[in-house]
Design an enzyme around this catalytic site. Structure first.
Site, PDB file in Angstrom:
ATOM      1  N   GLN A  93      -9.121   2.019  -0.486  1.00 45.14           N
ATOM      2  CA  GLN A  93      -8.892   2.322  -1.904  1.00 45.14           C
ATOM      3  C   GLN A  93      -9.851   3.420  -2.370  1.00 45.14           C
ATOM      4  O   GLN A  93      -9.448   4.356  -3.061  1.00 45.14           O
ATOM      5  CB  GLN A  93      -9.090   1.062  -2.751  1.00 45.14           C
ATOM      6  CG  GLN A  93      -8.015   0.019  -2.504  1.00 45.14           C
ATOM      7  CD  GLN A  93      -8.194  -1.228  -3.357  1.00 45.14           C
ATOM      8  OE1 GLN A  93      -9.139  -1.328  -4.127  1.00 45.14           O
ATOM      9  NE2 GLN A  93      -7.295  -2.174  -3.209  1.00 45.14           N
ATOM     10  N   SER A 126       0.831  -1.212   0.000  1.00 44.21           N
ATOM     11  CA  SER A 126       0.000   0.000   0.000  1.00 44.21           C
ATOM     12  C   SER A 126       0.863   1.258   0.000  1.00 44.21           C
ATOM     13  O   SER A 126       0.617   2.210  -0.738  1.00 44.21           O
ATOM     14  CB  SER A 126      -0.884   0.031   1.254  1.00 44.21           C
ATOM     15  OG  SER A 126      -1.782  -1.033   1.232  1.00 44.21           O
ATOM     16  N   ARG A 168      -2.483 -14.255  -2.346  1.00 50.02           N
ATOM     17  CA  ARG A 168      -2.623 -14.564  -0.914  1.00 50.02           C
ATOM     18  C   ARG A 168      -3.172 -15.972  -0.695  1.00 50.02           C
ATOM     19  O   ARG A 168      -2.862 -16.619   0.311  1.00 50.02           O
ATOM     20  CB  ARG A 168      -3.466 -13.508  -0.214  1.00 50.02           C
ATOM     21  CG  ARG A 168      -2.838 -12.120  -0.321  1.00 50.02           C
ATOM     22  CD  ARG A 168      -3.318 -11.160   0.725  1.00 50.02           C
ATOM     23  NE  ARG A 168      -3.046  -9.785   0.333  1.00 50.02           N
ATOM     24  CZ  ARG A 168      -1.864  -9.169   0.461  1.00 50.02           C
ATOM     25  NH1 ARG A 168      -0.831  -9.796   0.989  1.00 50.02           N
ATOM     26  NH2 ARG A 168      -1.713  -7.922   0.073  1.00 50.02           N
ATOM     27  N   ARG A 199       1.562   4.229  -3.089  1.00 44.00           N
ATOM     28  CA  ARG A 199       1.319   5.644  -2.780  1.00 44.00           C
ATOM     29  C   ARG A 199       2.584   6.472  -2.939  1.00 44.00           C
ATOM     30  O   ARG A 199       2.548   7.612  -3.413  1.00 44.00           O
ATOM     31  CB  ARG A 199       0.740   5.772  -1.364  1.00 44.00           C
ATOM     32  CG  ARG A 199      -0.726   5.290  -1.295  1.00 44.00           C
ATOM     33  CD  ARG A 199      -1.126   4.983   0.137  1.00 44.00           C
ATOM     34  NE  ARG A 199      -2.553   4.722   0.300  1.00 44.00           N
ATOM     35  CZ  ARG A 199      -3.152   3.548   0.051  1.00 44.00           C
ATOM     36  NH1 ARG A 199      -2.442   2.530  -0.416  1.00 44.00           N
ATOM     37  NH2 ARG A 199      -4.452   3.394   0.270  1.00 44.00           N
ATOM     38  N   ASP A 248      -6.799  -8.207   4.326  1.00 46.99           N
ATOM     39  CA  ASP A 248      -6.040  -9.098   3.444  1.00 46.99           C
ATOM     40  C   ASP A 248      -5.546 -10.359   4.164  1.00 46.99           C
ATOM     41  O   ASP A 248      -4.939 -11.231   3.548  1.00 46.99           O
ATOM     42  CB  ASP A 248      -4.838  -8.351   2.851  1.00 46.99           C
ATOM     43  CG  ASP A 248      -5.293  -7.266   1.872  1.00 46.99           C
ATOM     44  OD1 ASP A 248      -6.389  -7.389   1.304  1.00 46.99           O
ATOM     45  OD2 ASP A 248      -4.546  -6.279   1.697  1.00 46.99           O
ATOM     46  N   GLY A 300      -5.705  -4.087  -7.863  1.00 45.78           N
ATOM     47  CA  GLY A 300      -6.886  -3.261  -7.595  1.00 45.78           C
ATOM     48  C   GLY A 300      -6.494  -1.917  -7.001  1.00 45.78           C
ATOM     49  O   GLY A 300      -7.090  -0.880  -7.314  1.00 45.78           O
ATOM     50  N   SER A 338     -13.478   1.049   2.659  1.00 47.80           N
ATOM     51  CA  SER A 338     -12.452   0.789   1.646  1.00 47.80           C
ATOM     52  C   SER A 338     -11.443   1.928   1.599  1.00 47.80           C
ATOM     53  O   SER A 338     -11.774   3.062   1.230  1.00 47.80           O
ATOM     54  CB  SER A 338     -13.106   0.614   0.271  1.00 47.80           C
ATOM     55  OG  SER A 338     -12.106   0.656  -0.725  1.00 47.80           O
ATOM     56  N   ARG A 350     -12.432 -14.474  -2.432  1.00 48.65           N
ATOM     57  CA  ARG A 350     -11.588 -15.079  -1.394  1.00 48.65           C
ATOM     58  C   ARG A 350     -12.381 -15.818  -0.330  1.00 48.65           C
ATOM     59  O   ARG A 350     -11.830 -16.673   0.358  1.00 48.65           O
ATOM     60  CB  ARG A 350     -10.767 -13.991  -0.694  1.00 48.65           C
ATOM     61  CG  ARG A 350      -9.446 -13.816  -1.296  1.00 48.65           C
ATOM     62  CD  ARG A 350      -8.545 -12.913  -0.498  1.00 48.65           C
ATOM     63  NE  ARG A 350      -7.446 -12.549  -1.380  1.00 48.65           N
ATOM     64  CZ  ARG A 350      -6.728 -11.459  -1.260  1.00 48.65           C
ATOM     65  NH1 ARG A 350      -6.971 -10.597  -0.289  1.00 48.65           N
ATOM     66  NH2 ARG A 350      -5.746 -11.218  -2.099  1.00 48.65           N
TER      67      ARG A 350
HETATM   68  C1  S3P Z   1      -5.541  -1.392   0.063  1.00 46.41           C
HETATM   69  C2  S3P Z   1      -6.772  -1.464   0.638  1.00 46.41           C
HETATM   70  C3  S3P Z   1      -7.526  -2.719   0.787  1.00 46.41           C
HETATM   71  C4  S3P Z   1      -6.639  -3.941   0.620  1.00 46.41           C
HETATM   72  C5  S3P Z   1      -5.698  -3.811  -0.531  1.00 46.41           C
HETATM   73  C6  S3P Z   1      -4.813  -2.600  -0.361  1.00 46.41           C
HETATM   74  C7  S3P Z   1      -4.902  -0.074  -0.091  1.00 46.41           C
HETATM   75  O1  S3P Z   1      -8.551  -2.745  -0.189  1.00 46.41           O
HETATM   76  O2  S3P Z   1      -7.429  -5.090   0.436  1.00 46.41           O
HETATM   77  O3  S3P Z   1      -4.863  -4.965  -0.643  1.00 46.41           O
HETATM   78  O4  S3P Z   1      -3.685  -0.024  -0.352  1.00 46.41           O
HETATM   79  O5  S3P Z   1      -5.597   0.942   0.053  1.00 46.41           O
HETATM   80  P1  S3P Z   1      -9.989  -2.046   0.128  1.00 46.41           P
HETATM   81  O6  S3P Z   1      -9.668  -0.691   0.572  1.00 46.41           O
HETATM   82  O7  S3P Z   1     -10.723  -2.010  -1.160  1.00 46.41           O
HETATM   83  O8  S3P Z   1     -10.623  -2.917   1.148  1.00 46.41           O
END
Ligand code: S3P
Length: 461
Positions: free
Chosen positions: A192, A46, A416, A50, A342, A117, A190, A373
């Site tokens: 993300q 993560s 994973r 970023r 995760d 994602g 989330s 998952r």
């Molecule tokens: C992440 C947020 C999570 C996580 C992903 C990394 C991130 O997803 O599952 O592996 O870096 O912001 P969600 O925010 O969609 O749950």
């Protein structure tokens, strides 16, 4: 024009053969001795994404050490280059020369985010408030994942999205010329989605506001501040309200990426389960919004210690010391999910080898990860002879002192699941096989080598 049947059959067959050639099956078996040693897991995924993205949006140079050099993050590096930033590796340091907010250029080809994602969704936020046209795609797993969760809020800033039915990738994005700031309450927990909105807000005039009903990882908030943005966070009970002042001048910064707690989870659980083991995992990120697994394992009775807790680049880190423990079952509340989202596949492996029946609650978000998952984790344990049930969004696992093993796990392009199954095989009576280990490279490229260093039993089937 229609293609002759024999030609079509040949193409379908050759695609299937290519998949078989590229798949890298592996087998895991009991090592016959305790796991031991001291390792450092790769950088946090993560934070790595970023660091590259924010570096590309900053003026000046960003120097990143400890960057995860996994395929997901390398996709982000390539995308930021395609958008005009300079991203280079010099020795073990990655150097990003940013273009500044609003100054990214239109890519001259499709942005391929591979399996990631996080890369895809965060980039949607950046692209939504840049007046450029781009097209984004990903691999077969990413092309199945929902993008509506970012498209819907980002429309509000003036961006135009054209996607496949069901709002799946490939996705065409025309970013807004004068992006409007967003105010949005997250319907799902989330990080993300939260980050995509904040990233769009960087190039909007005015204040962008996000409200999250459950706290999710706050790496974007922390790193934006580190680059010089004004981000305020106020908490009311569990709800957090985040406000970002738009169009700041981000200044390049140094970033030391901590070890990824989501990667550390695999050797950690292996050390807990294999009798007599004792391991140390150095320099692991311990951001309190990421430590749900440690809390849960402690509830299961795990012997876990943190050595030398310290702050590195604004994030808490420490060395995790783990010793084999006979675990007991656990009931994990749904509210803990964002802090260990995760880690459920590997937690499920720990529960399969714990005394009693565990219940992991509120796992609906697991259905939209790199694979479904929830279903795939249940199938993995069943392949090893463990009794599991899915009730609504809960996973129920009947722990056993000696799981049978002997099964083959379908990993569904999900790193994973692959790593969880290989850890599971360290304690099953008969070996566990996986159909494909190649996706492990997305997040933990040296996983097998590090597990071997600790003494784990992993080899060719
Ligand atoms: C992440 C947020 C999570 C996580 C992903 C990394 C991130 O997803 O599952 O592996 O870096 O912001 P969600 O925010 O969609 O749950």
């Amino acid at each position: 024009m229609t293609r002759p049947l024999c030609q079509t059959a040949f193409l379908v067959l050759s695609a299937a053969v290519m998949d078989l050639i590229q798949a890298r099956p592996l087998q895991a078996y009991r090592p016959g001795r305790p796991l031991s040693g001291e390792i450092s897991v790769p950088g946090d995924k993560s934070i790595s994404h970023r660091a590259l993205m924010f570096g590309a949006l900053a003026i000046g140079e960003t120097r990143i050490t400890g960057l995860l050099e996994g395929e997901d993050v390398l996709r982000t590096a390539a995308a930021m280059r395609a958008l005009g930033a300079s991203v280079q590796r010099q020795g073990s340091t990655w150097i990003v020369a940013g273009r500044g907010i609003g100054a990214l250029i239109a890519p001259d080809d499709v942005l391929d985010m591979g399996n990631s994602g996080t890369a895809a969704r965060l980039l949607c936020g950046i692209l939504a408030s840049h007046d450029i046209f781009s097209v984004m795609t990903g691999d077969a797993s990413l092309r199945k994942r929902p993008m509506q969760r970012v498209i819907e809020p980002l429309l509000g800033c003036g961006a135009v999205f054209t996607a496949r039915p069901g709002n799946r990738l490939p996705l065409a994005i025309q970013g807004a010329r004068d992006a409007l700031p967003l105010t949005y309450r997250l319907p799902v927990a989330s990080a993300q989605v939260k980050s995509a909105i904040l990233l769009a807000g960087l190039n909007a005039r005015g204040v962008t506001e996000v409200e999250e009903p459950e706290p999710t990882r706050d790496h974007s908030e922390n790193m934006l501040r580190h680059f010089g943005a004004k981000v305020t966070v106020s908490a009311h009970g569990k709800t957090r309200h985040i406000a970002l002042t738009g169009q700041p001048e981000l200044r390049g910064a140094d970033i030391a990426v901590p070890g990824d707690p989501s990667s550390a989870a695999f050797p950690l659980v292996a050390g807990l389960l294999v009798p007599g083991s004792r391991l140390t995992l150095n320099g692991v990120g311990l951001n309190p919004l990421r430590t749900g697994l440690l809390e849960t394992l402690r509830e299961m009775g795990a012997a876990l210690g943190i050595r030398d807790p310290r702050i590195q680049g604004g994030e808490s880190i420490g060395d995790i010391v783990v010793e084999h423990t006979a675990l007991k079952a656990v009931d994990v509340p749904a509210g803990r999910a964002p802090s260990m989202i995760d880690e459920y596949p590997i937690l499920a492996v720990a529960c399969a080898n714990a005394r009693g029946i565990s219940r992991l609650r509120g796992l609906s978000e697991l259905r939209v990860k790199e694979s479904d998952r929830l279903t795939a984790t249940a199938a993995m344990l069943q392949a090893g002879g463990v009794r599991v049930e899915i009730e609504g969004d809960d996973l129920i696992i009947h722990g056993t002192a000696q799981p049978e093993g002997g099964g083959r796990v379908a990993t569904h392009m999900d790193h994973r699941l692959a790593m969880s199954a290989l850890v599971f095989g360290q304690v099953t009576a008969a070996p566990m096989a996986i159909d494909d280990s190649s996706f492990i490279d997305t997040s933990f490229p040296n996983f097998v080598a590090l597990m071997h260093q600790l003494g784990a039993g992993i080899g060719q089937p």
